[in-house]
Structure formats: structure tokens, C-alpha cells
Design a protein around this motif. Structure first.
Motif, PDB file in Angstrom:
ATOM      1  N   ARG A  69      -8.257  -7.081  -0.666  1.00  0.00           N
ATOM      2  CA  ARG A  69      -8.162  -7.533   0.860  1.00  0.00           C
ATOM      3  C   ARG A  69      -8.995  -8.543   1.124  1.00  0.00           C
ATOM      4  O   ARG A  69      -9.068  -9.394   2.131  1.00  0.00           O
ATOM      5  CB  ARG A  69      -8.536  -6.234   1.522  1.00  0.00           C
ATOM      6  N   GLN A  70     -10.504  -8.634   0.467  1.00  0.00           N
ATOM      7  CA  GLN A  70     -11.584  -9.658   0.842  1.00  0.00           C
ATOM      8  C   GLN A  70     -11.238 -10.992   0.234  1.00  0.00           C
ATOM      9  O   GLN A  70     -12.239 -11.809   0.459  1.00  0.00           O
ATOM     10  CB  GLN A  70     -12.911  -9.115   0.516  1.00  0.00           C
TER      11      GLN A  70
ATOM     12  N   GLU B   1      -9.995  -2.786  -2.327  1.00  0.00           N
ATOM     13  CA  GLU B   1     -10.773  -3.731  -1.147  1.00  0.00           C
ATOM     14  C   GLU B   1     -11.128  -4.960  -1.499  1.00  0.00           C
ATOM     15  O   GLU B   1     -11.174  -5.826  -0.841  1.00  0.00           O
ATOM     16  CB  GLU B   1     -12.205  -2.875  -0.689  1.00  0.00           C
TER      17      GLU B   1
END
Length: 422
Positions: free
Chosen positions: A70-71, A67
Motif C-alpha cells: 500500500r505504501q 502494508e
């Protein structure tokens, strides 16, 4: 003909099986040991041709599993992708050269800028390595020729270990450089604060050092027994940051200048740091509103450090305002003005002959009876007026040390009055 230390005899064609050697082809040591070949030609060809497949699969897994990846901003994601591809390319190159130990792992992270270590933690980097290794392991059966699957997996595990160590080294080096830079920046900030150079650039540097700016600020100064090395300096900084919400440390030769800030009891926090200082006086400046006003606290503390030897029985630590008479003796104009404003001026403006009574008490050797005779009043009246002096000024004339402070204040006030009448 059997092999010798100079190497095997030339052969016209490769033997059908590997012969047993009766003597080594070269003298081997742990640092120069030659590795056995990894896989056959078919496996090496498959590994080379599968580099693109592995890179694409690794990028998909990064996007699916991580995650934090993706950020990331697009630029940082691009750098992470280059690192992953560089790792796979380095593995393919190493796998194709079986006679060399793992090499090029340090170059994997060289493609990215050093600033990336601020955006991506070491933990995230190790997650990245784990994902890439898992991708290669998952595809090892497709990459290896029949019978070489185990050798490919073992090579992946060995190479992943080298990459993990390389990543740890990169972050350790970055932390060391950042720590050295922060120490230099902190020294510049402390020097500027002591001088009172509170401009926008200084505020930016203070923020870069993590100073939150909440609550009040004070400065404490003292000395060390010897110059602090990097280890002891780092330990001192950790101790100051545990003592208060905000902390800055200036190491100036054998002198320490510590800035403490926060919403708690800063004087109590300063007292916990006393063992970190060497023998001799430790002086705490007055509490001020914020860091930009800390120059006043720093000047008072430094002046007190110079004047402290004049008060042999001074407590440790001692407040800078408790050293006002001694600071006046070394030419501290701020201390002079403070004494006059806090002691002489209130008494001169008060009713009830407080200034006259204090002058008579000090002038007669601090004797209540002698002062009463001089003033033609009862000794109890003198005692009552002296208590009023303590209420007005905050210094008790009946205490030996505080009566000395008041006597100095009276002398300074009279000098100023005489100078004003000329």
C-alpha cells in the motif's frame, strides 16, 4: 496389439479404462519424465475460466494484507500487480498442459523492470508469492471438479515452489550485477579521489556507494601477494566496512588503496586491516577533514609506499609523515616543504641558539661533549637545548631515527636559504 518402443498401435476409439503397459512408450529419464495429467477436462476448463477471478482476488488480498504494498508508489504497485497476474496466468497455462514440466516461471518477473528489485526486497517478493498461492488454494474447491480438489492443491504447491526459486534467482542475479557495477564504480571513484578530481559528479557517485561523510578520512596503501579474485575482493570490502563507518577499496593490480572515514580512531581501524595486505610496507596517509580532501592523504601514502624500501627497519604499518626524508629522496616536493616548515623554520625563528646547537650536535657525530666544546658551553646546556628542539619540532635529536629527520630538514632549509639569496 500391445505397445512397442515405437509407440502404441493406432486405435479407433479411446479405451474405457487405462490398460496396463507391458513396455514403456518411450525411454524416460529424470530430466525428460512425462507428467501424469492434472485433473479432468472439467477441472482444466474451470481453472482457465477462473483466471480473472483469481487475479482480482489476489489484488484485493495484496491491498488488504501487505502494508508495504500500500505504501509503494503507484507505478511500482502497477508492476507488482502485473507480476501477480503473470504468475496466475502462467499457472493456468501450465495446468492446462499436463505433459510439460513447470515452465514460464522465469518469465513472470520479466514483465517488471530490473529497478523494481531495489524498491521491493526478496522478503516482500516471497510474501507476494505466498499471498497469491493462498488465494489459489482458497479457491481450489471452486476451481476443481468434484474429486480433483487434492490434485489442484498439489499442483498449486508445486508451482509455488518453482516461482519461489525463480524469484530467488532473479534477486541473486540482480545482486550479482549490482555488486559488479558497484565494484566498477568504486574503482572509478578511488582513481578520481587519488587524482584529486572532487567535483559534483564525484560527490554523487560517492553518495551512491553509501559513503556517509561523517568524521575524518585517511588513506592506507599496500600490496598483495597475488591478484585478488572476486571472492577475496568481496571479503576485503566487507572487512573494511566492519573496520570503519565508511570505506572504499581500490584494487590496482597488486596494489591496494583503502579509504577509511568516520568519527572513531581511524588509525586504529587501519591497523586492524593489516592482515589483509601482503608482505612489504603498508603506509597510512595523514588524517584529513573529509573525503574531498583525501587526495592529500592518498598522495602522501602512495609516495611513502615508493620510498619505504629506503628505511629498512620501518614499522608496519608506517605513517607517511614518518617517511618524510625518504620521500624527499624520491622527489616528493610536499615532503620537502613539510620538513622545512615543521623543523627548519621553527628552529630558525626560535630564541636560544637552538638551530646552532642542533647543527653543532649533528655535525660532531651526535656527541654532547663535542658539541659543548664547539659552542663553549656545558654539556648540560646542550642537553637542555636539544630538549627544547624536541619541544619545538616534535622530533627528538637524541633519538637516532629522529635526528636523521632533523638533519635532513636542516640540509633542505639551508639549500632553500642559499637559493633565496642568489
Amino acid at each position: 496389439m500391445s505397445s512397442t518402443l515405437d509407440g502404441p498401435a493406432p486405435q479407433t476409439s479411446p479405451p474405457p479404462a487405462r490398460p496396463r503397459r507391458t513396455a514403456p512408450a518411450r525411454v524416460r529419464t529424470p530430466a525428460t519424465a512425462v507428467l501424469e495429467p492434472r485433473g479432468g477436462p472439467e477441472t482444466q476448463r474451470r481453472v482457465r475460466e477462473g483466471a480473472g477471478l483469481l487475479s482480482a482476488a489476489a489484488m484485493r488480498r495484496l491491498d488488504e494484507d501487505l502494508e508495504w504494498y500500500r505504501q509503494l508508489p503507484a507505478e511500482d504497485r502497477s508492476w507488482v500487480g502485473l507480476i501477480a497476474q503473470a504468475g496466475i496466468t502462467a499457472f493456468v497455462t501450465w495446468f492446462a498442459e499436463p505433459t510439460r514440466p513447470p515452465h514460464g516461471v522465469g518469465d513472470i518477473f520479466a514483465t517488471a523492470p530490473p529497478e523494481l528489485t531495489r524498491s521491493i526486497s526478496l522478503q516482500h517478493t516471497l510474501q507476494l508469492v505466498r499471498v497469491v498461492v493462498d488465494v489459489v488454494e482458497t479457491n481450489s474447491d471452486r476451481l476443481a471438479a468434484p474429486g480433483d480438489e487434492r490434485e489442484v492443491r498439489e499442483a498449486v504447491l508445486r508451482y509455488s515452489r518453482e516461482v519461489a526459486f525463480s524469484a530467488a534467482e532473479v534477486y541473486a542475479r540482480a545482486a550479482e550485477m549490482r555488486g559488479a557495477w558497484d565494484a566498477r564504480l568504486e574503482a572509478l571513484v578511488v582513481d578520481a579521489l587519488v587524482r584529486g578530481d572532487a567535483d559534483d559528479a564525484l560527490r554523487s557517485r560517492i553518495a551512491a556507494l553509501g559513503w556517509s561523510g561523517r568524521g575524518s578520512t585517511l588513506v592506507m596503501v599496500g600490496t598483495t601477494t597475488s591478484a585478488l579474485d572476486d571472492v577475496r575482493a568481496a571479503e576485503l570490502r566487507r572487512a573494511t566496512r566492519r573496520a570503519a563507518d565508511d570505506a572504499l577499496v581500490g584494487i590496482q593490480g597488486d596494489r591496494l588503496v583503502v579509504f577509511l572515514g568516520g568519527e572513531g580512531d581511524l588509525r586504529a581501524a587501519a591497523a586492524t586491516l593489516l592482515p589483509r595486505f601482503g608482505p612489504g610496507p603498508v603506509v597510512i596517509g595523514p588524517v584529513v577533514g573529509d573525503l574531498t580532501d583525501s587526495a592529500r592523504s592518498a598522495r602522501a601514502a602512495l609516495s611513502g609506499l615508493l620510498a619505504a624500501p629506503a628505511w629498512e627497519h620501518a614499522p608496519r604499518p608506517v605513517q607517511a609523515d614518518e617517511l618524510l626524508p625518504e620521500r624527499v629522496l624520491i622527489g616528493d616536493e610536499t615532503a620537502r616543504r613539510t620538513l622545512v616548515a615543521q623543523a627548519f623554520a621553527p628552529l630558525a625563528a626560535s630564541q636560544g641558539s637552538l638551530l646552532e646547537t642542533l647543527s653543532a650536535y649533528l655535525g660532531t657525530g651526535r656527541s654532547l661533549e663535542a658539541a659543548a666544546r664547539t659552542l663553549y658551553v656545558h654539556p648540560n646546556t646542550v642537553r637542555y637545548r636539544l630538549r627544547r628542539v624536541a619541544d619545538v619540532t616534535g622530533w627528538d635529536p637524541l633519538d637516532a631515527r629522529e635526528s636523521y629527520v632533523l638533519q635532513t630538514a636542516l640540509a633542505l632549509g639551508r639549500l632553500d636559504a642559499a637559493a633565496g639569496s642568489l
